[in-house]
Design an enzyme around this catalytic site. Structure first.
Site, mmCIF file in Angstrom:
data_model
loop_
_atom_site.group_PDB
_atom_site.id
_atom_site.type_symbol
_atom_site.label_atom_id
_atom_site.label_comp_id
_atom_site.label_asym_id
_atom_site.label_seq_id
_atom_site.Cartn_x
_atom_site.Cartn_y
_atom_site.Cartn_z
ATOM 1 N N SER A 181 5.878 6.720 1.752
ATOM 2 C CA SER A 181 6.124 5.500 2.520
ATOM 3 C C SER A 181 6.706 4.445 1.605
ATOM 4 C CB SER A 181 4.812 4.993 3.133
ATOM 5 O OG SER A 181 5.026 3.706 3.675
ATOM 6 N N HIS A 235 9.233 7.903 4.783
ATOM 7 C CA HIS A 235 8.594 7.148 5.857
ATOM 8 C C HIS A 235 8.980 5.678 5.697
ATOM 9 C CE1 HIS A 235 5.429 6.526 8.881
ATOM 10 N NE2 HIS A 235 5.105 5.439 8.199
ATOM 11 N N ASP A 285 8.589 1.929 7.200
ATOM 12 C CA ASP A 285 7.731 1.078 8.031
ATOM 13 C C ASP A 285 8.466 -0.177 8.477
ATOM 14 O OD1 ASP A 285 5.182 2.452 8.131
ATOM 15 O OD2 ASP A 285 5.105 2.136 5.970
ATOM 16 N N MET A 298 8.216 -3.587 10.601
ATOM 17 C CA MET A 298 7.216 -4.519 11.150
ATOM 18 C C MET A 298 7.880 -5.814 11.579
ATOM 19 S SD MET A 298 4.169 -4.043 8.383
ATOM 20 C CE MET A 298 3.804 -2.434 7.645
ATOM 21 N N HIS A 349 8.964 4.357 11.440
ATOM 22 C CA HIS A 349 7.724 4.007 12.150
ATOM 23 C C HIS A 349 7.860 2.560 12.615
ATOM 24 C CE1 HIS A 349 3.095 3.195 11.498
ATOM 25 N NE2 HIS A 349 3.467 3.035 12.752
ATOM 26 N N MET A 380 6.614 -0.584 14.093
ATOM 27 C CA MET A 380 5.420 -1.378 14.448
ATOM 28 C C MET A 380 5.933 -2.692 15.003
ATOM 29 S SD MET A 380 3.285 -0.395 11.046
ATOM 30 C CE MET A 380 4.760 0.260 10.273
ATOM 31 N N MET A 431 -2.834 6.780 13.099
ATOM 32 C CA MET A 431 -3.055 5.762 12.073
ATOM 33 C C MET A 431 -4.487 5.867 11.561
ATOM 34 S SD MET A 431 -0.203 4.195 11.675
ATOM 35 C CE MET A 431 -0.846 3.118 10.376
ATOM 36 N N PHE A 457 -0.198 -3.129 6.548
ATOM 37 C CA PHE A 457 -0.190 -3.248 5.091
ATOM 38 C C PHE A 457 -0.444 -1.904 4.430
ATOM 39 C CE2 PHE A 457 -1.699 -7.090 7.094
ATOM 40 C CZ PHE A 457 -0.846 -8.046 6.550
ATOM 41 N N ASP A 491 -1.201 8.515 8.703
ATOM 42 C CA ASP A 491 -0.634 7.374 7.970
ATOM 43 C C ASP A 491 -1.729 6.365 7.655
ATOM 44 O OD1 ASP A 491 0.962 5.346 6.965
ATOM 45 O OD2 ASP A 491 2.038 4.992 8.848
ATOM 46 N N GLY A 495 1.814 5.821 0.747
ATOM 47 C CA GLY A 495 2.553 4.740 0.102
ATOM 48 C C GLY A 495 1.979 4.414 -1.254
HETATM 49 C C1 DX5 Z 1 0.802 0.702 7.268
HETATM 50 C C2 DX5 Z 1 1.978 1.620 7.197
HETATM 51 C C3 DX5 Z 1 1.842 2.724 6.245
HETATM 52 C C4 DX5 Z 1 1.597 2.333 4.819
HETATM 53 C C5 DX5 Z 1 0.616 3.308 4.285
HETATM 54 O O1 DX5 Z 1 0.909 -0.090 8.383
HETATM 55 O O2 DX5 Z 1 2.268 2.192 8.460
HETATM 56 O O3 DX5 Z 1 2.934 3.640 6.321
HETATM 57 O O4 DX5 Z 1 2.741 2.348 4.004
HETATM 58 O O5 DX5 Z 1 0.275 2.885 3.034
HETATM 59 P P1 DX5 Z 1 -0.879 3.559 2.184
HETATM 60 O O6 DX5 Z 1 -0.531 4.984 1.973
HETATM 61 O O7 DX5 Z 1 -0.830 2.755 0.936
HETATM 62 O O8 DX5 Z 1 -2.169 3.373 2.932
HETATM 63 ZN ZN ZN Z 2 3.760 3.850 8.583
#
Ligand code: DX5
Ligand code: ZN
Length: 242
Positions: free
Chosen positions: A24, A49, A51, A53, A83, A85, A154, A160, A192, A214
């Site tokens: 990620s 991946h 993200d 937002m 992804h 969000m 999730m 975050f 995730d 991530g």
């Molecule tokens: C959070 C994201 C994730 C995030 C995961 O809202 O959707 O993809 O990057 O991060 P880690 O692996 O650090 O929990």
């Molecule tokens: Zn994600």
């Protein structure tokens, strides 16, 4: 009479699966995004991946289609797993597809007309997927499981990187694997949030096949090495459970 060969009994969760690592980029250094992403792929990641937002659906703002387009240009062969969000994702799906997304996932909680949104993603040539937050029951997806490429569970509240893994997500992955087997479907199961060396065995044993990570990959130390170790731990988990 010849002895019947012993067949190793496998369940829906433990049959041989193609475990893939999806680094990620949220936790990458955005000033050197392509280099960090490349290192994670060299370490064994097979998807990136991404993200997205909007500051409304989740309390954070990240990136939009221009960054996806730049990644596509820098890494022409990478599978970009976007992804979303965001609220009202239908308004942005065409732009992400145009920018080079391969897979697009939308939140069940953000889609009033989820079936329509998933079909919209497919109509733009991308693989459609649905995501559920930790507080959303997995049964809410029953009516779309036959039209999604994957389901993203999730295991943190989205917004975050670097948050603590929520163990209730394990039961959902397990339920999805069982439903898939009983209904003869073939969507994949992605997880995730909080996936790291201390949780990866549990998520793989619960049924996850696409592992987003991530912080565990980009947060510290050597990106290639972090990815390699995490994937190795995930693959050995598939061998430990009978
Ligand atoms: C959070 C994201 C994730 C995030 C995961 O809202 O959707 O993809 O990057 O991060 P880690 O692996 O650090 O929990
Ligand atoms: Zn994600």
């Amino acid at each position: 009479m010849p002895k019947k060969p012993t067949v190793r009994k496998t369940s829906a969760r433990t049959s041989p699966r193609n475990i893939e690592l999806a680094p990620s980029i949220l936790s990458a250094n955005f000033a050197q995004l392509a280099a960090d992403a490349r290192a994670a792929l060299e370490g064994g990641g097979t998807l990136l991946h991404v993200d997205v937002m909007d500051g409304h659906f989740v309390p954070n703002i990240t990136i939009g289609p221009p960054v996806v387009a730049s990644l596509r240009k820098a890494l022409p062969d990478a599978i970009l797993d976007c992804h979303l969000m965001i609220e009202q994702p239908d308004n942005f799906i065409p732009a992400f597809a145009e920018a080079g997304a391969n897979w697009i996932s939308v939140h069940q909680e953000a889609c009033v007309h989820l079936n329509r949104t998933l079909n919209l993603i497919a109509s733009h040539g991308c693989k459609p997927a649905v995501v559920i937050n930790p507080a959303t029951p997995v049964e809410t997806l029953d009516e779309v499981l036959d039209i999604v490429h994957h389901v993203l569970v999730m295991s943190v509240n989205p917004g975050f990187g670097g948050q603590k893994f929520i163990r209730g997500a394990l039961r959902k992955m397990d339920a999805l694997a069982r439903t898939r087997a009983s209904r003869g479907l073939n969507f994949r199961i992605e997880v995730d949030g909080g996936v790291a060396l201390d949780t990866v065995t549990d998520v793989v044993n619960a049924g996850a096949e696409l592992l987003v990570a991530g912080n565990a990959i980009f947060g510290h130390g050597d990106i290639r090495e972090n990815a390699r170790k995490l994937l190795q731990a995930a693959r050995s988990a598939t061998l430990t459970k009978t």
